[in-house]
Write a protein that holds these residues in place. Structure first.
Motif, PDB file in Angstrom:
ATOM      1  N   TYR A 117      -9.027  -3.320  -1.545  1.00 11.56           N
ATOM      2  CA  TYR A 117      -8.168  -4.194  -0.730  1.00 11.56           C
ATOM      3  C   TYR A 117      -7.625  -5.343  -1.578  1.00 11.56           C
ATOM      4  CZ  TYR A 117      -6.631  -7.531   2.744  1.00 11.56           C
ATOM      5  OH  TYR A 117      -5.876  -8.427   3.446  1.00 11.56           O
ATOM      6  N   LYS A 118      -8.495  -5.861  -2.451  1.00 15.39           N
ATOM      7  CA  LYS A 118      -8.117  -6.993  -3.288  1.00 15.39           C
ATOM      8  C   LYS A 118      -6.946  -6.635  -4.202  1.00 15.39           C
ATOM      9  CE  LYS A 118     -10.392 -10.150  -6.532  1.00 15.39           C
ATOM     10  NZ  LYS A 118     -10.044  -9.578  -7.840  1.00 15.39           N
TER      11      LYS A 118
ATOM     12  N   GLY B 128      -7.547  -9.756   8.284  1.00 15.52           N
ATOM     13  CA  GLY B 128      -8.576  -8.867   8.811  1.00 15.52           C
ATOM     14  C   GLY B 128      -9.918  -9.225   8.218  1.00 15.52           C
ATOM     15  N   PRO B 129     -10.955  -8.455   8.554  1.00 14.31           N
ATOM     16  CA  PRO B 129     -12.298  -8.770   8.083  1.00 14.31           C
ATOM     17  C   PRO B 129     -12.434  -8.741   6.554  1.00 14.31           C
ATOM     18  CG  PRO B 129     -12.267  -6.652   9.222  1.00 14.31           C
ATOM     19  CD  PRO B 129     -10.957  -7.296   9.476  1.00 14.31           C
ATOM     20  N   LEU B 130     -11.722  -7.811   5.896  1.00 17.63           N
ATOM     21  CA  LEU B 130     -11.830  -7.745   4.437  1.00 17.63           C
ATOM     22  C   LEU B 130     -11.241  -8.998   3.803  1.00 17.63           C
ATOM     23  CD1 LEU B 130     -10.822  -4.009   3.901  1.00 17.63           C
ATOM     24  CD2 LEU B 130     -13.092  -4.992   3.584  1.00 17.63           C
TER      25      LEU B 130
ATOM     26  N   ILE C 125     -18.527 -10.553  -6.654  1.00 17.07           N
ATOM     27  CA  ILE C 125     -18.150  -9.420  -5.807  1.00 17.07           C
ATOM     28  C   ILE C 125     -18.983  -8.173  -6.147  1.00 17.07           C
ATOM     29  CG2 ILE C 125     -16.291  -8.476  -7.262  1.00 17.07           C
ATOM     30  CD1 ILE C 125     -14.625  -8.316  -4.609  1.00 17.07           C
ATOM     31  N   TYR C 126     -19.494  -8.114  -7.399  1.00 17.56           N
ATOM     32  CA  TYR C 126     -20.293  -6.960  -7.812  1.00 17.56           C
ATOM     33  C   TYR C 126     -21.764  -7.102  -7.405  1.00 17.56           C
ATOM     34  CZ  TYR C 126     -16.115  -5.891 -10.439  1.00 17.56           C
ATOM     35  OH  TYR C 126     -14.816  -5.602 -10.778  1.00 17.56           O
TER      36      TYR C 126
ATOM     37  N   ILE D 241      -7.612   0.985   4.054  1.00 14.43           N
ATOM     38  CA  ILE D 241      -7.578   0.014   2.953  1.00 14.43           C
ATOM     39  C   ILE D 241      -7.537  -1.414   3.503  1.00 14.43           C
ATOM     40  CG2 ILE D 241      -6.229  -0.890   1.014  1.00 14.43           C
ATOM     41  CD1 ILE D 241      -5.376   2.006   0.440  1.00 14.43           C
ATOM     42  N   ARG D 242      -6.716  -1.629   4.527  1.00 11.16           N
ATOM     43  CA  ARG D 242      -6.553  -2.986   5.049  1.00 11.16           C
ATOM     44  C   ARG D 242      -7.713  -3.399   5.950  1.00 11.16           C
ATOM     45  NH1 ARG D 242      -2.023  -4.389   8.208  1.00 11.16           N
ATOM     46  NH2 ARG D 242      -2.526  -6.492   7.555  1.00 11.16           N
ATOM     47  N   GLY D 243      -8.377  -2.417   6.550  1.00 12.42           N
ATOM     48  CA  GLY D 243      -9.485  -2.720   7.451  1.00 12.42           C
ATOM     49  C   GLY D 243      -9.040  -3.244   8.802  1.00 12.42           C
ATOM     50  N   VAL D 244      -7.747  -3.147   9.087  1.00  9.44           N
ATOM     51  CA  VAL D 244      -7.234  -3.564  10.395  1.00  9.44           C
ATOM     52  C   VAL D 244      -6.148  -2.595  10.854  1.00  9.44           C
ATOM     53  CG1 VAL D 244      -7.651  -6.048  10.438  1.00  9.44           C
ATOM     54  CG2 VAL D 244      -5.698  -5.162   9.180  1.00  9.44           C
TER      55      VAL D 244
ATOM     56  N   ILE E 143       0.837  -1.207   0.000  1.00  9.16           N
ATOM     57  CA  ILE E 143       0.000   0.000   0.000  1.00  9.16           C
ATOM     58  C   ILE E 143       0.866   1.249   0.000  1.00  9.16           C
ATOM     59  CG2 ILE E 143      -1.693   1.329   1.319  1.00  9.16           C
ATOM     60  CD1 ILE E 143      -2.828  -1.458   2.218  1.00  9.16           C
TER      61      ILE E 143
ATOM     62  N   ILE F 167     -16.027 -15.021  -0.403  1.00 10.80           N
ATOM     63  CA  ILE F 167     -16.503 -14.750  -1.762  1.00 10.80           C
ATOM     64  C   ILE F 167     -15.877 -15.729  -2.747  1.00 10.80           C
ATOM     65  CG2 ILE F 167     -16.331 -13.082  -3.664  1.00 10.80           C
ATOM     66  CD1 ILE F 167     -16.667 -10.873  -1.474  1.00 10.80           C
ATOM     67  N   LYS F 168     -14.601 -15.972  -2.579  1.00  8.82           N
ATOM     68  CA  LYS F 168     -13.903 -16.882  -3.484  1.00  8.82           C
ATOM     69  C   LYS F 168     -14.352 -18.330  -3.261  1.00  8.82           C
ATOM     70  CE  LYS F 168      -9.399 -17.777  -5.430  1.00  8.82           C
ATOM     71  NZ  LYS F 168      -8.837 -16.918  -6.453  1.00  8.82           N
TER      72      LYS F 168
ATOM     73  N   VAL G 150     -12.578 -12.762  -9.522  1.00 13.93           N
ATOM     74  CA  VAL G 150     -12.774 -13.451  -8.236  1.00 13.93           C
ATOM     75  C   VAL G 150     -12.912 -14.958  -8.390  1.00 13.93           C
ATOM     76  CG1 VAL G 150     -14.067 -13.589  -6.096  1.00 13.93           C
ATOM     77  CG2 VAL G 150     -13.882 -11.425  -7.274  1.00 13.93           C
TER      78      VAL G 150
END
Lengths: 194, 243
Positions: free
Chosen positions: B101-102, B15-17, B31-32, A125-128, A110, B24-25, A194
């Motif tokens: 984040y991805k 983390g949560p994300l 994801i959309y 961005i990381r959420g932590v 980042i 999701i994977k 994904v």
């Protein structure tokens, strides 16, 4: 090939190669063209370091040395060949270089793409919380603090350092693959998002 | 589903994300167009599991759980068409966060690869002593703010307040200490920070003096040098000293 040096003295390529070799052995940081010319003194005729390096590098390769000249962080440095890692490890108390944790790598990624950034930017961005990864990266000198943000709170701004470029073998942050490119490569692998 | 969850190694998420991306994977979700109800359920199962195990970083996960439940609730509300304005999907913000984040998470793999590639190479680094160094206190010209902070932390840890029993209100201000340092530097070209510490009898004065040095450093009234990390800080006159 003969180079003009300080208008009067003539430097022959072999001499130049020796000078550059000596500088590479003694330099505490990547040897840049500018630094090289400073070392040669107040010279009007700039000697192209790149050319001398190329000659020297090919000598090393021909004579089968255990090291090579690496172009890194905008300059040149001597590094050992990979095959000697197992022996070199014995020189250090820890078993070789410590790898960075996933959290530290994320934080570093980042910062390198968004610099200068504040801790808050990274954490959103990381959420932590990223305190401890930032600390690790500062301790290992891969990141440095470069001033403060202008806005309220005047948060510290983080940037990547010269050591960061060395650690990842990069010549400049511009050499990082663009984020979009990373996405493309992965998209090719997956065939879909994904 | 539950069994699958239990097989998740709890340490593998940053983390949560990260956990959401995993879910999701794993379930091949779009994801959309995230099925909020399903993902909230799975996510909560994980958070409950983490709570049982008393994971200390559970706070970030609980916060995300709350966000998910909020989105879920908003999606249940009837949508009121508001003129020509496009109705915003309550999931948009979360989706953008996940996508952002991805991108970085994927870049992390590249960094990991570069690290693996560079790891076996060792730089030729000369010994740090330099034979012709006349003033061995000036090796590290380029002292970084972080170095100064670390050094301060180190020095003050070893600083012991003299034991006294008098109770008095200590009054020391930043500008007083700037003036104090200015005075000292007029008399002497170089000051040692460790030397200064010996003169003070309270932590507060030490801290305020340190802040005064940082302030003067910022205004270029002083320069700070250090021979190596954690070594004494040497304070000398800067380019705007005396202005």
């Amino acid at each position: 090939m003969i180079y003009l040096y300080q208008g009067v003295a003539l430097l022959e390529i072999n001499e130049l190669k020796q000078i550059v070799e000596a500088l590479l052995i003694a330099t505490p940081e990547p040897l840049t063209e500018a630094r090289f010319n400073t070392c040669l003194g107040d010279s009007n005729s700039k000697i192209p370091l790149q050319e001398v390096i190329r000659e020297l590098a090919s000598d090393y390769e021909k004579s089968g040395r255990a090291f090579f000249i690496k172009e890194v962080a905008g300059g040149y440095q001597i590094v050992t060949n990979a095959e000697f890692e197992s022996y070199i490890k014995g020189l250090f108390s820890k078993s070789g270089k410590l790898r960075l944790s996933q959290a530290a790598l994320e934080t570093l990624a980042i910062v390198s793409y968004r610099q200068p950034v504040t801790r808050n930017d990274i954490e959103s961005i990381r959420g932590v919380s990223s305190d401890s990864s930032l600390r690790t990266l500062l301790d290992r000198k891969l990141l440095e603090i470069r001033g403060r943000e202008d806005g309220p709170g005047r948060a510290l701004l983080y940037r990547t350092s010269t050591e960061f470029l060395q650690y990842f073998g990069l010549n400049s942050v511009k050499d990082l693959p663009r984020l979009k490119e990373v996405e493309d490569i992965l998209a090719e692998d997956d065939g879909e998002l994904v | 589903m539950k069994n699958q969850l239990h097989r998740i190694d709890l340490d593998m998420f940053e983390g949560p994300l990260d956990l959401l991306l995993f879910l999701i994977k794993r379930d091949e979700l779009n994801i959309y167009d995230i099925p909020i109800a399903q993902i909230t359920k799975d996510f909560l199962e994980y958070v409950n599991l983490a709570k049982e195990l008393k994971l200390y970083s559970a706070g970030d996960f609980v916060l995300m759980a709350a966000t998910l439940m909020k989105i879920k609730a908003r999606m249940l509300l009837p949508i009121e068409a508001n003129g020509d304005d496009e109705i915003e999907d309550p999931r948009t913000e979360l989706m953008n966060m996940l996508l952002e984040y991805k991108r970085y998470k994927e870049a992390t793999a590249t960094f990991s690869e570069m690290e693996r590639f560079e790891r076996p190479h060792y730089y030729h680094i000369p010994a740090t002593w330099s034979p012709q160094q006349e003033d061995n206190t000036a090796i590290l010209e380029d002292v970084k703010l972080y170095d100064i902070m670390l050094t301060f932390q180190y020095l003050i840890k070893n600083y012991e307040e003299p034991a006294t029993h008098s109770v008095a209100v200590e009054e020391v201000t930043l500008s007083e200490q700037v003036g104090f340092l200015n005075g000292l530097l007029q008399a002497k070209a170089k000051l040692s920070f460790a030397g200064l510490l010996e003169k003070f009898d309270s932590r507060l004065v030490v801290v305020v003096t340190f802040l005064a040095i940082l302030e003067m450093l910022r205004n270029r009234q002083v320069k700070v040098k250090q021979s190596k990390l954690f070594d004494d800080l040497l304070i000398s006159r800067g380019s705007t000293f005396g202005n």
